[in-house]
Design a protein around this motif. Structure first.
Motif, PDB file in Angstrom:
ATOM      1  N   ARG A 355       0.855  -1.207  -0.095  1.00  0.00           N
ATOM      2  CA  ARG A 355       0.036   0.101   0.059  1.00  0.00           C
ATOM      3  C   ARG A 355       0.869   1.364   0.055  1.00  0.00           C
ATOM      4  O   ARG A 355       1.836   1.565   0.684  1.00  0.00           O
ATOM      5  N   LYS A 356       0.545   2.333  -0.837  1.00  0.00           N
ATOM      6  CA  LYS A 356       1.332   3.521  -1.009  1.00  0.00           C
ATOM      7  C   LYS A 356       0.672   4.735  -0.507  1.00  0.00           C
ATOM      8  O   LYS A 356      -0.526   4.869  -0.810  1.00  0.00           O
ATOM      9  N   ILE A 357       1.322   5.272   0.292  1.00  0.00           N
ATOM     10  CA  ILE A 357       0.712   6.722   0.665  1.00  0.00           C
ATOM     11  C   ILE A 357       1.739   7.961   0.356  1.00  0.00           C
ATOM     12  O   ILE A 357       2.941   7.570   0.400  1.00  0.00           O
ATOM     13  N   ALA A 358       0.925   8.846  -0.164  1.00  0.00           N
ATOM     14  CA  ALA A 358       1.804   9.967  -0.567  1.00  0.00           C
ATOM     15  C   ALA A 358       1.573  11.126   0.397  1.00  0.00           C
ATOM     16  O   ALA A 358       0.627  11.584   0.707  1.00  0.00           O
ATOM     17  N   VAL A 359       2.734  11.938   0.812  1.00  0.00           N
ATOM     18  CA  VAL A 359       2.662  13.096   1.535  1.00  0.00           C
ATOM     19  C   VAL A 359       3.208  14.321   0.781  1.00  0.00           C
ATOM     20  O   VAL A 359       4.392  14.107   0.575  1.00  0.00           O
ATOM     21  N   LEU A 360       2.336  15.081   0.387  1.00  0.00           N
ATOM     22  CA  LEU A 360       3.041  16.199  -0.649  1.00  0.00           C
ATOM     23  C   LEU A 360       2.705  17.371  -0.269  1.00  0.00           C
ATOM     24  O   LEU A 360       1.642  17.744   0.574  1.00  0.00           O
ATOM     25  N   ILE A 390      -2.011  12.668   1.570  1.00  0.00           N
ATOM     26  CA  ILE A 390      -2.049  13.727   2.617  1.00  0.00           C
ATOM     27  C   ILE A 390      -1.284  14.981   2.210  1.00  0.00           C
ATOM     28  O   ILE A 390      -0.131  14.850   1.715  1.00  0.00           O
ATOM     29  N   VAL A 391      -1.934  15.979   2.213  1.00  0.00           N
ATOM     30  CA  VAL A 391      -1.145  17.296   1.598  1.00  0.00           C
ATOM     31  C   VAL A 391      -1.023  18.453   2.578  1.00  0.00           C
ATOM     32  O   VAL A 391      -2.004  18.406   3.628  1.00  0.00           O
ATOM     33  N   ILE A 392      -0.207  19.269   2.699  1.00  0.00           N
ATOM     34  CA  ILE A 392      -0.238  20.730   3.244  1.00  0.00           C
ATOM     35  C   ILE A 392      -0.026  21.474   2.386  1.00  0.00           C
ATOM     36  O   ILE A 392       0.537  21.454   1.231  1.00  0.00           O
ATOM     37  N   GLY A 393       0.012  23.095   2.645  1.00  0.00           N
ATOM     38  CA  GLY A 393       0.110  24.076   1.796  1.00  0.00           C
ATOM     39  C   GLY A 393      -0.813  24.536   0.879  1.00  0.00           C
ATOM     40  O   GLY A 393      -1.976  23.706   0.593  1.00  0.00           O
ATOM     41  N   GLU A 415      -3.322  21.403   7.884  1.00  0.00           N
ATOM     42  CA  GLU A 415      -2.962  22.889   8.104  1.00  0.00           C
ATOM     43  C   GLU A 415      -1.460  22.942   8.408  1.00  0.00           C
ATOM     44  O   GLU A 415      -0.911  23.900   7.839  1.00  0.00           O
ATOM     45  N   ASN A 416      -0.841  21.977   8.784  1.00  0.00           N
ATOM     46  CA  ASN A 416       0.611  22.191   9.045  1.00  0.00           C
ATOM     47  C   ASN A 416       1.257  20.786   9.210  1.00  0.00           C
ATOM     48  O   ASN A 416       0.708  19.875   9.053  1.00  0.00           O
ATOM     49  N   HIS A 417       2.758  20.906   9.482  1.00  0.00           N
ATOM     50  CA  HIS A 417       3.575  19.686   9.727  1.00  0.00           C
ATOM     51  C   HIS A 417       3.017  18.981  10.787  1.00  0.00           C
ATOM     52  O   HIS A 417       2.869  17.648  10.609  1.00  0.00           O
ATOM     53  N   GLU A 418       2.785  19.545  11.924  1.00  0.00           N
ATOM     54  CA  GLU A 418       2.388  18.698  13.094  1.00  0.00           C
ATOM     55  C   GLU A 418       1.089  17.808  12.857  1.00  0.00           C
ATOM     56  O   GLU A 418       0.956  16.733  13.140  1.00  0.00           O
ATOM     57  N   ALA A 419       0.098  18.472  12.058  1.00  0.00           N
ATOM     58  CA  ALA A 419      -1.233  17.888  11.782  1.00  0.00           C
ATOM     59  C   ALA A 419      -1.107  16.832  10.826  1.00  0.00           C
ATOM     60  O   ALA A 419      -1.683  15.575  10.840  1.00  0.00           O
ATOM     61  N   ALA A 420      -0.338  17.014   9.869  1.00  0.00           N
ATOM     62  CA  ALA A 420       0.176  16.258   8.821  1.00  0.00           C
ATOM     63  C   ALA A 420       0.891  14.884   9.437  1.00  0.00           C
ATOM     64  O   ALA A 420       0.497  13.714   9.110  1.00  0.00           O
ATOM     65  N   ILE A 434       5.797   5.074   2.082  1.00  0.00           N
ATOM     66  CA  ILE A 434       5.213   6.570   2.569  1.00  0.00           C
ATOM     67  C   ILE A 434       6.212   7.412   1.736  1.00  0.00           C
ATOM     68  O   ILE A 434       7.375   7.497   1.825  1.00  0.00           O
ATOM     69  N   LEU A 435       5.698   8.379   0.241  1.00  0.00           N
ATOM     70  CA  LEU A 435       6.519   8.997  -0.340  1.00  0.00           C
ATOM     71  C   LEU A 435       6.427  10.328   0.317  1.00  0.00           C
ATOM     72  O   LEU A 435       5.316  10.730   0.581  1.00  0.00           O
TER      73      LEU A 435
END
Length: 451
Positions: A355-360, A390-393, A415-420, A434-435
């Motif tokens: 399973r692949k997750i993207a954090v972008l 999962i995105v921020i920005g 909203e931010n790094h902590e929430a992500a 996780i990318l």
């Protein structure tokens, strides 16, 4: 080799000083925290800092002299005064570089510069010690810094050259004086500054124009903009082309990627050779071809090039694979453009069945194509079988929109790094990949630290 002298600095920079003697400097630095006894401190100025504020501190720490603007006052030691300290710094670096009759490879491109620099430096280690750009210090300050690190132990140098406008590469190349110029690709990176991909290509072609007769230009024949740069090569400059998909002097086929390396067959000069590089991704085969071409240009054998590549030490956060608690983290958060983002997504799918997750997050400096480019990346995730995003920005929200429109159900906008980081910990499970990828200014590495 002789040290850099005060008289040489006065000659090349036009500096003035009240000091009447001679000084032989142990080094040159722009960072007062890195003063070595007998060094020259160059006081650069920026929008939010003035190095002259640290000039006296540098002298107290052992600097033999400081280079400051003509308006600087109350300097408690030897002061060399110039109109512009940055220009003088570059002139000093150019003079120092001229002492070395060694192969100097300059590398530019919209993406992949740092990896290609690392690969090229690894290849050239067969010649001996190689001076190379640290991290991606490839601008008007970083390039002179690299040149000033040259010494008599170096057999070659590899200098990464960035670009934020027309004539910048032209200017930096005058200091570098490259014997080999490599242009990897041209894509939408910096389009906000230059307005079109055509203008970006014109700016990158300044490196080709800078290579003197007897030198070599290495071009990516898969990219139409770089291939077209052949026309800018001066008479007597050799042009070598590399490609994965098109005809070229160096080509690659039979590309096989696993979780730690990439294998391929190099076709060159009517013969074929099996290669393995200790990094992953089809795009890195393209980068490796450029490095191999540089090695062949300086007279290395295929076996020497293979041995060199096996010593590759890559810059961190460039498709760096971290395995922790049953989860594979791919930290590719050093920088991002639409092309490199697509390459990372595709590479993850090629390598991993889990399973692949993207954090972008945001890809910066894309101008009026920004929203469209981010939406397309969202759709790319669906095409390449990512399960969760999962995105921020602010621009990351458009990646989320594109993913949802393409049918991805697990999309989270934080909203931010902590929430992500909290969301990553909530959704991930053993076996996941996780990318992490975005422009460097988004600092996605902070999320990795938090998890």
């Amino acid at each position: 080799m002789d040290k850099l002298s005060l008289s040489e600095i006065l000659k090349v920079s036009g500096a003035e000083t009240d000091f009447t003697g001679e000084i032989f400097f142990t080094g040159v630095t722009t960072d007062s925290r890195k003063i070595v006894e007998g060094s020259l401190f160059v006081a650069l100025k920026g929008e939010t800092f003035n190095g002259e504020d640290f000039a006296n501190d540098a002298l107290k720490k052992g600097a033999a002299a400081v280079l400051v603007s003509r308006s600087a006052k109350n300097i408690s030691g030897v002061a060399l005064k110039v109109d512009d300290t940055l220009t003088a710094y570059q002139q000093i670096a150019a003079s120092w570089r001229s002492r070395f009759q060694i192969p100097v490879v300059a590398i530019t491109g919209s993406s992949g510069k740092t990896t290609t620099k690392d690969l090229t430096a690894a290849v050239l280690r067969a010649l001996g010690k190689v001076c190379k750009t640290t991290a991606n210090f490839n601008n008007e300050i970083g390039v002179p810094m690299t040149l000033l690190e040259l010494n008599e132990t170096h057999a070659a140098a590899v200098v990464e050259i960035g670009m934020r406008g027309l004539h910048q590469i032209e200017t930096l190349a005058r200091y570098v004086k490259p014997t080999i110029g490599t242009v990897i690709n041209v894509n939408e990176t910096h389009i906000e500054i230059l307005g079109s991909v055509e203008n970006i290509a014109r700016a990158k072609s300044e490196l080709v124009e800078a290579i003197p007769t007897g030198g070599t230009v290495i071009l990516n024949a898969d990219n139409p903009y770089t291939l077209d740069m052949k026309k800018y090569a001066a008479p007597g400059v050799k042009v070598i082309t590399c490609a994965l998909d098109n005809s070229a002097d160096l080509t690659a086929e039979n590309i096989t990627i696993d979780s730690s390396s990439t294998e391929f067959t190099l076709n060159y000069g009517g013969a074929s050779y099996d290669f393995e590089i200790p990094i992953i991704g089809r795009h890195n085969v393209s980068n490796a071809l450029a490095a191999i071409a540089a090695g062949l240009t300086v007279g290395l054998t295929i076996d020497e090039i293979k041995r060199g590549i096996s010593t590759l030490a890559t810059t961190k956060m460039r498709f760096e694979v971290i395995r922790r608690d049953g989860v594979t983290i791919v930290n590719d958060a050093y920088n991002a453009s639409p092309a490199s983002m697509r390459a990372a997504i595709r590479t993850v799918e090629e390598i991993y069945d889990s399973r692949k997750i993207a954090v972008l997050a945001d890809m910066l400096e894309l101008g009026n194509i920004s929203q469209k480019a981010h939406r397309e990346i969202g759709a790319e995730l669906v095409e390449h079988n990512f399960d969760t995003l999962i995105v921020i920005g602010e621009l990351g929200k458009f990646i989320a929109d594109g993913a949802r429109d393409a049918g991805l159900k697990n999309v989270f906008v934080e909203e931010n790094h902590e929430a992500a980081a909290k969301k990553v910990l909530e959704v991930m499970r053993e076996g996941d990949v996780i990318l992490f990828k975005a422009s460097h200014g988004m600092h996605l590495e902070k999320i990795i630290e938090l998890i």
